[in-house]
Scaffold this motif. Sequence first.
Motif, PDB file in Angstrom:
ATOM      1  N   GLY A  61       1.151  -1.197  -0.219  1.00 40.13           N
ATOM      2  CA  GLY A  61      -0.148  -0.152   0.051  1.00 40.13           C
ATOM      3  C   GLY A  61       1.056   1.756  -0.274  1.00 40.13           C
ATOM      4  N   ALA A  62       0.160   2.336  -0.355  1.00 39.13           N
ATOM      5  CA  ALA A  62       1.222   3.592  -0.043  1.00 39.13           C
ATOM      6  C   ALA A  62       1.886   3.854   1.232  1.00 39.13           C
ATOM      7  CB  ALA A  62      -0.002   4.267  -0.257  1.00 39.13           C
ATOM      8  N   ASN A  63       0.862   3.206   2.401  1.00 40.93           N
ATOM      9  CA  ASN A  63       1.688   3.907   3.107  1.00 40.93           C
ATOM     10  C   ASN A  63       2.965   2.711   3.446  1.00 40.93           C
ATOM     11  OD1 ASN A  63      -0.528   1.657   2.983  1.00 40.93           O
ATOM     12  ND2 ASN A  63       0.566   1.441   5.833  1.00 40.93           N
ATOM     13  N   GLU A  64       3.290   1.767   3.018  1.00 40.96           N
ATOM     14  CA  GLU A  64       3.863   1.624   2.982  1.00 40.96           C
ATOM     15  C   GLU A  64       5.708   1.317   2.345  1.00 40.96           C
ATOM     16  OE1 GLU A  64       4.122  -3.013   3.148  1.00 40.96           O
ATOM     17  OE2 GLU A  64       1.691  -2.511   1.998  1.00 40.96           O
ATOM     18  N   LYS A  86      -9.783   9.337  -0.612  1.00 39.66           N
ATOM     19  CA  LYS A  86      -9.078   8.684  -0.996  1.00 39.66           C
ATOM     20  C   LYS A  86      -7.357   7.939  -0.172  1.00 39.66           C
ATOM     21  CE  LYS A  86     -10.272  11.227  -4.497  1.00 39.66           C
ATOM     22  NZ  LYS A  86     -10.963  11.922  -4.524  1.00 39.66           N
ATOM     23  N   LEU A  87      -6.568   6.658   0.142  1.00 36.33           N
ATOM     24  CA  LEU A  87      -5.648   6.515   0.064  1.00 36.33           C
ATOM     25  C   LEU A  87      -4.254   6.468  -0.897  1.00 36.33           C
ATOM     26  CD1 LEU A  87      -7.006   3.857   2.937  1.00 36.33           C
ATOM     27  CD2 LEU A  87      -5.117   6.092   3.018  1.00 36.33           C
ATOM     28  N   ARG A  88      -3.937   7.643  -1.660  1.00 40.09           N
ATOM     29  CA  ARG A  88      -3.921   7.935  -2.322  1.00 40.09           C
ATOM     30  C   ARG A  88      -2.236   8.923  -1.961  1.00 40.09           C
ATOM     31  NH1 ARG A  88      -7.603   8.300  -6.069  1.00 40.09           N
ATOM     32  NH2 ARG A  88      -6.859  10.615  -6.689  1.00 40.09           N
ATOM     33  N   ARG A 112       5.878  -9.127 -13.641  1.00 41.16           N
ATOM     34  CA  ARG A 112       5.449  -8.220 -13.498  1.00 41.16           C
ATOM     35  C   ARG A 112       5.173  -7.606 -12.435  1.00 41.16           C
ATOM     36  NH1 ARG A 112       4.123 -11.050 -18.019  1.00 41.16           N
ATOM     37  NH2 ARG A 112       2.621 -12.676 -15.867  1.00 41.16           N
ATOM     38  N   VAL A 113       4.887  -5.666 -12.379  1.00 38.19           N
ATOM     39  CA  VAL A 113       4.744  -4.694 -11.095  1.00 38.19           C
ATOM     40  C   VAL A 113       3.857  -3.695 -12.353  1.00 38.19           C
ATOM     41  CG1 VAL A 113       5.940  -2.922 -10.103  1.00 38.19           C
ATOM     42  CG2 VAL A 113       7.495  -4.489 -10.503  1.00 38.19           C
ATOM     43  N   TYR A 114       3.197  -3.935 -11.021  1.00 40.04           N
ATOM     44  CA  TYR A 114       1.522  -2.954 -11.256  1.00 40.04           C
ATOM     45  C   TYR A 114       1.591  -1.805 -10.488  1.00 40.04           C
ATOM     46  CZ  TYR A 114       0.244  -7.732 -13.168  1.00 40.04           C
ATOM     47  OH  TYR A 114       0.289  -8.430 -14.099  1.00 40.04           O
ATOM     48  N   VAL A 115       1.787  -0.695 -10.787  1.00 40.24           N
ATOM     49  CA  VAL A 115       2.184   0.116 -10.103  1.00 40.24           C
ATOM     50  C   VAL A 115       0.517   1.447 -10.312  1.00 40.24           C
ATOM     51  CG1 VAL A 115       2.365   3.055  -9.959  1.00 40.24           C
ATOM     52  CG2 VAL A 115       4.298   1.078 -10.779  1.00 40.24           C
ATOM     53  N   GLU A 116      -0.615   1.129  -9.243  1.00 39.48           N
ATOM     54  CA  GLU A 116      -2.022   1.482  -9.064  1.00 39.48           C
ATOM     55  C   GLU A 116      -2.086   3.429  -8.589  1.00 39.48           C
ATOM     56  OE1 GLU A 116      -2.330  -1.556  -5.838  1.00 39.48           O
ATOM     57  OE2 GLU A 116      -1.931  -3.079  -6.752  1.00 39.48           O
ATOM     58  N   ASP A 117      -2.375   4.029  -9.797  1.00 43.48           N
ATOM     59  CA  ASP A 117      -2.103   5.251  -9.418  1.00 43.48           C
ATOM     60  C   ASP A 117      -3.184   5.801 -10.528  1.00 43.48           C
ATOM     61  OD1 ASP A 117      -1.960   5.631 -12.769  1.00 43.48           O
ATOM     62  OD2 ASP A 117      -0.165   5.066 -12.305  1.00 43.48           O
ATOM     63  N   ALA A 182       3.547  16.446 -10.070  1.00 38.70           N
ATOM     64  CA  ALA A 182       2.639  17.711  -8.972  1.00 38.70           C
ATOM     65  C   ALA A 182       2.386  17.119  -7.863  1.00 38.70           C
ATOM     66  CB  ALA A 182       1.300  17.351  -9.119  1.00 38.70           C
ATOM     67  N   THR A 183       2.157  18.934  -6.921  1.00 35.41           N
ATOM     68  CA  THR A 183       2.075  18.959  -5.498  1.00 35.41           C
ATOM     69  C   THR A 183       0.976  19.208  -4.599  1.00 35.41           C
ATOM     70  OG1 THR A 183       2.319  20.975  -5.480  1.00 35.41           O
ATOM     71  CG2 THR A 183       4.498  19.476  -5.043  1.00 35.41           C
ATOM     72  N   ASP A 184       0.039  18.998  -5.848  1.00 35.76           N
ATOM     73  CA  ASP A 184      -1.337  19.481  -5.506  1.00 35.76           C
ATOM     74  C   ASP A 184      -2.296  18.313  -5.635  1.00 35.76           C
ATOM     75  OD1 ASP A 184      -1.760  18.669  -8.434  1.00 35.76           O
ATOM     76  OD2 ASP A 184      -2.244  20.683  -9.149  1.00 35.76           O
ATOM     77  N   GLY A 185      -2.313  16.363  -5.571  1.00 34.58           N
ATOM     78  CA  GLY A 185      -1.879  15.692  -5.470  1.00 34.58           C
ATOM     79  C   GLY A 185      -3.160  15.329  -7.318  1.00 34.58           C
ATOM     80  N   SER A 186      -3.068  16.087  -7.869  1.00 40.59           N
ATOM     81  CA  SER A 186      -3.464  15.807  -9.512  1.00 40.59           C
ATOM     82  C   SER A 186      -3.096  14.348  -9.612  1.00 40.59           C
ATOM     83  CB  SER A 186      -3.823  17.073 -10.139  1.00 40.59           C
ATOM     84  OG  SER A 186      -1.998  17.483 -10.531  1.00 40.59           O
ATOM     85  N   ASP A 187      -1.317  13.852  -9.317  1.00 45.37           N
ATOM     86  CA  ASP A 187      -0.995  13.010  -9.600  1.00 45.37           C
ATOM     87  C   ASP A 187      -0.288  12.377  -8.823  1.00 45.37           C
ATOM     88  OD1 ASP A 187      -0.385  13.730 -12.074  1.00 45.37           O
ATOM     89  OD2 ASP A 187       1.243  15.284 -12.039  1.00 45.37           O
ATOM     90  N   SER A 188      -1.108  11.113  -7.897  1.00 44.60           N
ATOM     91  CA  SER A 188      -0.711  10.173  -6.771  1.00 44.60           C
ATOM     92  C   SER A 188      -0.879   8.804  -6.864  1.00 44.60           C
ATOM     93  CB  SER A 188      -1.525  10.610  -5.567  1.00 44.60           C
ATOM     94  OG  SER A 188      -3.105  10.042  -6.472  1.00 44.60           O
ATOM     95  N   PHE A 189      -0.253   8.392  -5.814  1.00 45.50           N
ATOM     96  CA  PHE A 189      -0.661   6.331  -6.064  1.00 45.50           C
ATOM     97  C   PHE A 189      -1.199   6.177  -4.730  1.00 45.50           C
ATOM     98  CE2 PHE A 189       3.947   7.141  -4.715  1.00 45.50           C
ATOM     99  CZ  PHE A 189       3.272   6.044  -3.308  1.00 45.50           C
ATOM    100  N   ALA A 190      -1.572   4.992  -5.647  1.00 42.29           N
ATOM    101  CA  ALA A 190      -2.504   4.039  -4.469  1.00 42.29           C
ATOM    102  C   ALA A 190      -1.339   3.036  -3.427  1.00 42.29           C
ATOM    103  CB  ALA A 190      -3.877   3.748  -4.190  1.00 42.29           C
ATOM    104  N   GLY A 191      -0.438   2.396  -4.197  1.00 38.42           N
ATOM    105  CA  GLY A 191      -0.114   1.796  -4.208  1.00 38.42           C
ATOM    106  C   GLY A 191       0.527   0.481  -5.119  1.00 38.42           C
TER     107      GLY A 191
END
Length: 265
Positions: A61-64, A86-88, A112-117, A182-191
């Motif tokens: 998860g993103a928190n890890e 949202k937990l991104r 494979r690696v999956y980026v959830e974003d 970006a620093t406004d949350g428009s680009d983010s990832f969940a895990g």
Amino acid sequence: MKRTNSVLLAVLIACATGVALAQDVPNKAGSGPALKAQPKKATQQGPNTYGTTYSSFYRMGANEFTGVQVPGFDTWNDTFYTDGTKLRRYGQVANGYFIGTPHLPSGAKLLRVYVEDCVNTSNSVYGWIYSCLSYGDGCSVLLAISTAPGCGYDTEDVSGSGYVVDNSPSGNYLVILLATTATDGSDSFAGVSVEYQLQVSPAPGSATFNDVPTSDFAFQYIEALAASGITGGCQVSPPLYCPDNFVTRRQMAIFIAKALGLHFN
């Protein structure tokens, strides 16, 4: 790079606990620009996660992920969630880096690696997949991570690298480094989800049992059982496995209990 739809589930922590997710730093740009619902291709059913012919998955998860220091800045890349539903995660500074280490079993072959974003523009979430020596040196890039606009997940095929996990003190470990633009949350990832395939240990050069030579079609698998302590064969001197004997329920119980490491008390 393969794209697939994914619905980002709303986190119900506020409803369940009555406490909203805290933000370490106020969002300077409010909620950020809204992302349009852009499909990333049809959802596909993943394979079963067991055996040596199917895929297994490990999700972080993103928190890890841990924020790392950004060159040119005096402070670490402090990060926070986008809002209470949202937990991104995203960086507090432009091109803020996050590092994560998946814990995969020894012998696992990386597929494979999956980026959830959620991505605003192409490659505004990006990164690299590294292999590092166990003591932290000798890191080499297995593959660069790229993304496309929309919310879902981006797939990076690493199967061609032939990377196999070795958790021994002289082995290697996998490192995933992500960055958000970006620093406004428009680009983010969940895990990040890592897909790998379990493997049976390679066959040794010599036989443990006199009645299972290296030419036997089951040699590799019998040797794996013996090396892992699941079986000691049917006779000690000379060492025999008795490959054509029937298996009793008593023997089956021993095999299964040892293989699974069953423990109670």
